[in-house]
Design an enzyme around this catalytic site. Structure first.
Site, short mmCIF file in Angstrom:
data_model
loop_
_atom_site.label_atom_id
_atom_site.label_comp_id
_atom_site.label_asym_id
_atom_site.label_seq_id
_atom_site.Cartn_x
_atom_site.Cartn_y
_atom_site.Cartn_z
N HIS A 36 0.84 -1.21 0.00
CA HIS A 36 0.00 0.00 0.00
C HIS A 36 0.87 1.26 0.00
O HIS A 36 0.61 2.23 -0.71
CB HIS A 36 -0.87 0.05 1.26
CG HIS A 36 -1.88 -1.05 1.38
ND1 HIS A 36 -1.81 -2.02 2.35
CD2 HIS A 36 -2.99 -1.34 0.66
CE1 HIS A 36 -2.84 -2.85 2.24
NE2 HIS A 36 -3.57 -2.46 1.21
N LYS A 149 -1.16 -6.49 -8.10
CA LYS A 149 -1.45 -7.68 -7.30
C LYS A 149 -2.91 -8.13 -7.56
O LYS A 149 -3.21 -9.31 -7.60
CB LYS A 149 -1.22 -7.34 -5.83
CG LYS A 149 -1.99 -8.13 -4.80
CD LYS A 149 -1.21 -9.33 -4.37
CE LYS A 149 -1.79 -10.07 -3.17
NZ LYS A 149 -3.22 -10.22 -3.11
N GLN A 153 -8.98 -6.75 -10.89
CA GLN A 153 -9.58 -5.53 -10.37
C GLN A 153 -9.09 -4.31 -11.17
O GLN A 153 -9.87 -3.40 -11.48
CB GLN A 153 -9.22 -5.38 -8.89
CG GLN A 153 -9.59 -4.04 -8.29
CD GLN A 153 -9.42 -4.02 -6.79
OE1 GLN A 153 -10.29 -4.48 -6.05
NE2 GLN A 153 -8.31 -3.51 -6.30
N ILE A 176 4.41 -5.70 -4.54
CA ILE A 176 5.51 -5.74 -3.57
C ILE A 176 5.42 -7.07 -2.82
O ILE A 176 4.33 -7.48 -2.39
CB ILE A 176 5.41 -4.56 -2.56
CG1 ILE A 176 5.34 -3.21 -3.31
CG2 ILE A 176 6.56 -4.58 -1.57
CD1 ILE A 176 6.57 -2.85 -4.11
N SER A 186 -3.00 -7.84 3.12
CA SER A 186 -3.54 -7.65 4.48
C SER A 186 -3.96 -9.00 5.05
O SER A 186 -3.87 -9.24 6.26
CB SER A 186 -4.74 -6.72 4.43
OG SER A 186 -4.38 -5.52 3.81
N ARG A 187 -4.43 -9.90 4.19
CA ARG A 187 -4.92 -11.20 4.67
C ARG A 187 -3.79 -12.10 5.17
O ARG A 187 -4.06 -13.08 5.85
CB ARG A 187 -5.70 -11.91 3.56
CG ARG A 187 -7.07 -11.29 3.29
CD ARG A 187 -7.86 -12.11 2.29
NE ARG A 187 -9.19 -11.59 2.08
CZ ARG A 187 -9.51 -10.65 1.19
NH1 ARG A 187 -8.58 -10.10 0.44
NH2 ARG A 187 -10.76 -10.23 1.06
P1 AMP Z 1 -6.60 -3.52 -0.50
O1 AMP Z 1 -6.40 -2.77 0.78
O2 AMP Z 1 -6.27 -4.97 -0.40
O3 AMP Z 1 -7.96 -3.26 -1.10
O4 AMP Z 1 -5.56 -2.93 -1.53
C1 AMP Z 1 -5.53 -1.56 -1.82
C2 AMP Z 1 -4.63 -1.35 -3.00
O5 AMP Z 1 -3.32 -1.82 -2.69
C3 AMP Z 1 -5.11 -2.15 -4.23
O6 AMP Z 1 -4.93 -1.35 -5.39
C4 AMP Z 1 -4.19 -3.33 -4.22
O7 AMP Z 1 -4.00 -3.91 -5.51
C5 AMP Z 1 -2.90 -2.72 -3.70
N1 AMP Z 1 -2.03 -3.75 -3.16
C6 AMP Z 1 -2.37 -4.75 -2.31
N2 AMP Z 1 -1.31 -5.56 -2.07
C7 AMP Z 1 -0.28 -5.05 -2.79
C8 AMP Z 1 1.08 -5.44 -2.98
N3 AMP Z 1 1.60 -6.51 -2.37
N4 AMP Z 1 1.85 -4.69 -3.78
C9 AMP Z 1 1.35 -3.58 -4.41
N5 AMP Z 1 0.06 -3.17 -4.28
C10 AMP Z 1 -0.74 -3.89 -3.48
#
Ligand code: AMP
Length: 283
Positions: A36, A149, A153, A176, A186-187
């Site tokens: 993030h 990732k 989406q 990343i 997050s999971r």
């Molecule tokens: P989320 O909080 O899971 O909804 O993710 C918010 C944003 O962060 C989304 O655009 C995800 O694709 C991105 N994101 C989640 N994990 C990663 C990661 N490991 N590397 C880069 N972006 C990420």
């Protein structure tokens, strides 16, 4: 750093800054990690003002247990965002965005919404489009930052932008990973220590399949062999593991010149559903 919980407060702030500053926006569901923060840093690099939303969107969860167990770490998130230099955080309650009727709108963007994540998580992308549209309307950004990732989406959001926000620029940023290859998510905090090590099998399996596909092994054989080698454990339940054409997310059974491909995977590791992908890069 300004923290707003209502659309009114946020819009009051945005309207007094939008004419002077270009706004980069990073929507998240919180429980922030370095993935993030890489999006926040990219936005800060390109824009005078970076807005991050933290909102666990109920309408995109097809599984109530997943919604209930989704990690929520707001005070730690705010600390990380302040340290990273984020300018504005928007953390609404569901009623702020949805009123009393917390429901997704129904969209039809064709196959991209129905395959893979759309098939295994019915209604998921309707929830994603509904909330991203509401957030774009509230923040009015010049650009939005998403992570590859969540590749499918990104495709769906790119359709939303093309249809309804033609002036908004979409930046898709690289995944990343932990040093051991596990994609940050997050999971992951819900995985046990043993599962965290096992889960590196997803990245190993994708790399192994990619190598063999590049070496002209039959695509299905390459994927089956990689699954057998790295994911052959009762804790794993693979939902999909395919090579797709990244233009349309169609399953690829052969490699054509001048097309882009990625390996995509969704796999349960114990009680936690993980997704990941790897672009097939020519060497
Ligand atoms: P989320 O909080 O899971 O909804 O993710 C918010 C944003 O962060 C989304 O655009 C995800 O694709 C991105 N994101 C989640 N994990 C990663 C990661 N490991 N590397 C880069 N972006 C990420």
């Amino acid at each position: 750093m300004f923290v707003f919980t209502t659309v009114n407060e946020l819009q009051h702030f945005i309207s007094s800054h939008a004419s002077k500053h270009r706004i980069g926006f990073v929507p998240t569901m919180g429980a922030l990690h370095a993935g993030h923060l890489s999006l926040i840093n990219a936005s800060k690099h390109n824009h005078e003002l970076t807005v991050c939303s933290i909102f666990v969107n109920p309408t995109q969860f097809n599984n109530p247990i997943d919604l209930e167990k989704y990690p929520r770490t707001l005070s730690q998130d705010l600390k990380l965002l302040a340290e990273t230099g984020c300018d504005v955080v928007f953390t609404p309650e569901p009623e702020q965005l949805y009123g009393s009727d917390i429901q997704a709108q129904i969209y039809d963007y064709g196959e991209i919404m129905n395959s893979f994540e759309g098939a295994f998580r019915p209604g998921h992308f309707n929830g994603v489009i509904t909330v991203v549209k509401k957030l774009f309307e509230a923040v009015k950004p010049d650009a939005a930052y998403f992570g590859s990732k969540d590749l499918q989406q990104c495709m769906v959001v790119s359709q939303l932008i093309k249809r309804e926000f033609p002036n908004l620029k979409l930046h898709i940023m690289p995944t990343i990973r932990e040093e051991n290859g596990l994609a940050m998510s997050s999971r992951n905090t819900r995985l046990s220590d043993t599962e965290k090590i096992l889960a590196t099998g997803l990245y190993k399996a994708m790399n192994n399949a990619a190598e063999n596909i590049k070496n002209e092994v039959d695509i299905n054989a390459a994927i089956n062999a990689a699954a057998y080698k790295y994911l052959n454990n009762p804790l794993f339940k693979i939902e999909y593991f395919n090579l797709i054409n990244t233009e349309n997310f169609n399953v690829a059974n052969a490699i054509q010149p001048n097309c882009n491909y990625a390996i995509i995977i969704a796999c349960w590791c114990g009680e936690v559903r993980l997704i990941d992908n790897l672009p097939l890069v020519e060497t």
